[in-house]
Design an enzyme around this catalytic site. Sequence first.
Site, PDB file in Angstrom:
ATOM      1  N   THR A  68      59.959  32.790  82.219  1.00 13.80           N
ATOM      2  CA  THR A  68      61.375  32.717  81.846  1.00 13.80           C
ATOM      3  C   THR A  68      61.578  31.915  80.569  1.00 13.80           C
ATOM      4  O   THR A  68      62.597  32.089  79.891  1.00 13.80           O
ATOM      5  CB  THR A  68      62.195  32.071  82.970  1.00 13.80           C
ATOM      6  OG1 THR A  68      61.563  30.850  83.369  1.00 13.80           O
ATOM      7  CG2 THR A  68      62.293  32.998  84.184  1.00 13.80           C
ATOM      8  N   SER A 119      36.359  15.176  70.081  1.00  9.88           N
ATOM      9  CA  SER A 119      36.693  15.530  71.461  1.00  9.88           C
ATOM     10  C   SER A 119      35.538  15.140  72.375  1.00  9.88           C
ATOM     11  O   SER A 119      34.431  15.656  72.235  1.00  9.88           O
ATOM     12  CB  SER A 119      36.951  17.036  71.586  1.00  9.88           C
ATOM     13  OG  SER A 119      36.973  17.427  72.949  1.00  9.88           O
ATOM     14  N   ALA A 123      42.970  26.227  83.787  1.00 12.00           N
ATOM     15  CA  ALA A 123      43.600  26.331  85.105  1.00 12.00           C
ATOM     16  C   ALA A 123      45.097  26.589  85.022  1.00 12.00           C
ATOM     17  O   ALA A 123      45.767  26.679  86.044  1.00 12.00           O
ATOM     18  CB  ALA A 123      43.339  25.050  85.906  1.00 12.00           C
ATOM     19  N   ASP A 134      55.976  23.651  78.371  1.00 14.56           N
ATOM     20  CA  ASP A 134      54.820  22.771  78.558  1.00 14.56           C
ATOM     21  C   ASP A 134      54.948  21.497  77.729  1.00 14.56           C
ATOM     22  O   ASP A 134      54.769  20.380  78.232  1.00 14.56           O
ATOM     23  CB  ASP A 134      53.531  23.501  78.176  1.00 14.56           C
ATOM     24  CG  ASP A 134      53.270  24.714  79.048  1.00 14.56           C
ATOM     25  OD1 ASP A 134      54.008  24.908  80.035  1.00 14.56           O
ATOM     26  OD2 ASP A 134      52.336  25.475  78.736  1.00 14.56           O
ATOM     27  N   TYR A 189      49.529  38.480  78.597  1.00 14.22           N
ATOM     28  CA  TYR A 189      50.645  37.552  78.374  1.00 14.22           C
ATOM     29  C   TYR A 189      51.462  38.021  77.179  1.00 14.22           C
ATOM     30  O   TYR A 189      52.696  38.119  77.249  1.00 14.22           O
ATOM     31  CB  TYR A 189      50.116  36.135  78.150  1.00 14.22           C
ATOM     32  CG  TYR A 189      51.195  35.111  77.851  1.00 14.22           C
ATOM     33  CD1 TYR A 189      51.764  34.357  78.866  1.00 14.22           C
ATOM     34  CD2 TYR A 189      51.642  34.893  76.546  1.00 14.22           C
ATOM     35  CE1 TYR A 189      52.756  33.423  78.608  1.00 14.22           C
ATOM     36  CE2 TYR A 189      52.628  33.963  76.274  1.00 14.22           C
ATOM     37  CZ  TYR A 189      53.177  33.219  77.303  1.00 14.22           C
ATOM     38  OH  TYR A 189      54.155  32.306  77.033  1.00 14.22           O
TER      39      TYR A 189
END
Length: 383
Positions: free
Chosen positions: A15, A47, A102, A151, A200
Site C-alpha cells: 500500500t 561492512s 528476510a 521502511d 515486486y
Amino acid sequence: MYRAPGRVNLIGEHTDYNGGFVLPAAIGFSCWTAIAPREDRRLVIHSENFGETAEGELGDLVPDPDSKWANYPLGVAWALEESGKRLRGADVYISGDVPLGAGLSSSAAVEVSVGYALLDLAGNPVERTALALLCQRAENEFVGARCGIMDQFVSCHGRAEHALLLDCRTLEMRMLPVPMGVALVICNTMVKHELGASEYNARREECEEAARLLGKVLPGTRALRDVNATQLEEHRGLLDETLYKRARHVITENERVLRGADALQGGEIGKLGQLMADSHRSLREDFEVSCPELDAMVEIAARQRGVSGARMTGGGFGGCTINLVEYAHAQEFQQKVGAAYASATGLRPDIYICRASQGVEAVPAGEAVAGTTAANSSTRENS
C-alpha cells in the site's frame, strides 16, 4: 555510535507505494554505525557483515553495479549532498544484526544509521522525516529499488512498545501502543524466491496502470489510494482480471489498516488478528505474492495457543511472517511452529520473539555493545 532499527509490518502490504496506509513497528534488530572524520572529502566505508570496504569521493559518488551492499550507504551520502547538505569525509564502520533477505528492512536500517551519522558528524541538524525521505531517494535513484517510504520512515520515527500508523501520502503518523502482554513473533521461512525483485516491480507497474485507467472516469485519481471499493466495482470493466485483483487488494488493504489501527488503539487484538488473516488471504489470492512456504507458516501459526494474528509480512515470495502471540505462550509457539514447519517443508526456520523498539538514535559506544548483546539474547531465538 549510531543505531537504526529494522522493521516489521503488522498490516498494510504493497500500500505504501500506492499512497496508502501502513502499520509497521521498529524491532530490536539494528544496523550500528561508527564514524570518524577525515581531512579530505573521501568516504571509506567498511561492512563487518560482508567483510568488504567501499570508497568514494563526496561530490562524485556513482553506483557500483557489482556491490550487494555499498550502494546503500554511498547512496545516502549522495542524496544528502544533492539536497544541499555539506558533509565531511569520514571513515565509516557498519555492522548489523537485521537478518538479511528476510524482508525486515536491513537496507533501510543501513541507510538511516549511516545518514544520521553523516549528518551529526558534519554538524547538520537531523530532521527525522527529511532523513527518511532522503534515504528513500537514495534507494530509488542511486540503488535503483522502487521502494515506498514505510521502511525508512519507521526506522527514523519508531517508538518502543508502539506501532506506527502512517499515511504514506501526507506522512501524517499516529503512535499506537502494543499491549504489554503481546509479543511480535517473526517467523523467517528461510526462503527467498528469485522472482521476488522482478515481480515486486511488476506489481507496482500493475497498480499504476490500474490507477491510470480508473483515473479516466474518476477525476483526481493519482493512485489507488484515491479509489474506494464501490468505485472499483462500478468501473471494474475498465480493468482486466489481473489489474482488477491488484486494485482490489490495495483498496481493501487500506481499509484493513485503518480498521486495524482502531482495533489496536482499543486493545482489540483479536479483531486486528482477523484483519491480518484477511490481509494474508488477499495477498495470496489477489496480489499473488505469497508462496507455499509462507502459506504453510501462517497455517501452522494460526493453530497455536495464544496466537491472535498471523500473516506474511514484506514484499512476498518468501521472507517472514508476523504473528501476535501472548508472551506466556511465545516460547511454546516458537518450539511448536519450528518443529511443524520443519516437518512440512524440510526447512528449519529462525523465529524471533520481539518487542517494538526505538527509532534511530546516537548511542554511547559502551551502551551499544551491551545493547546489541541484550537485544540478541532477548529477542532472537532459533528454533
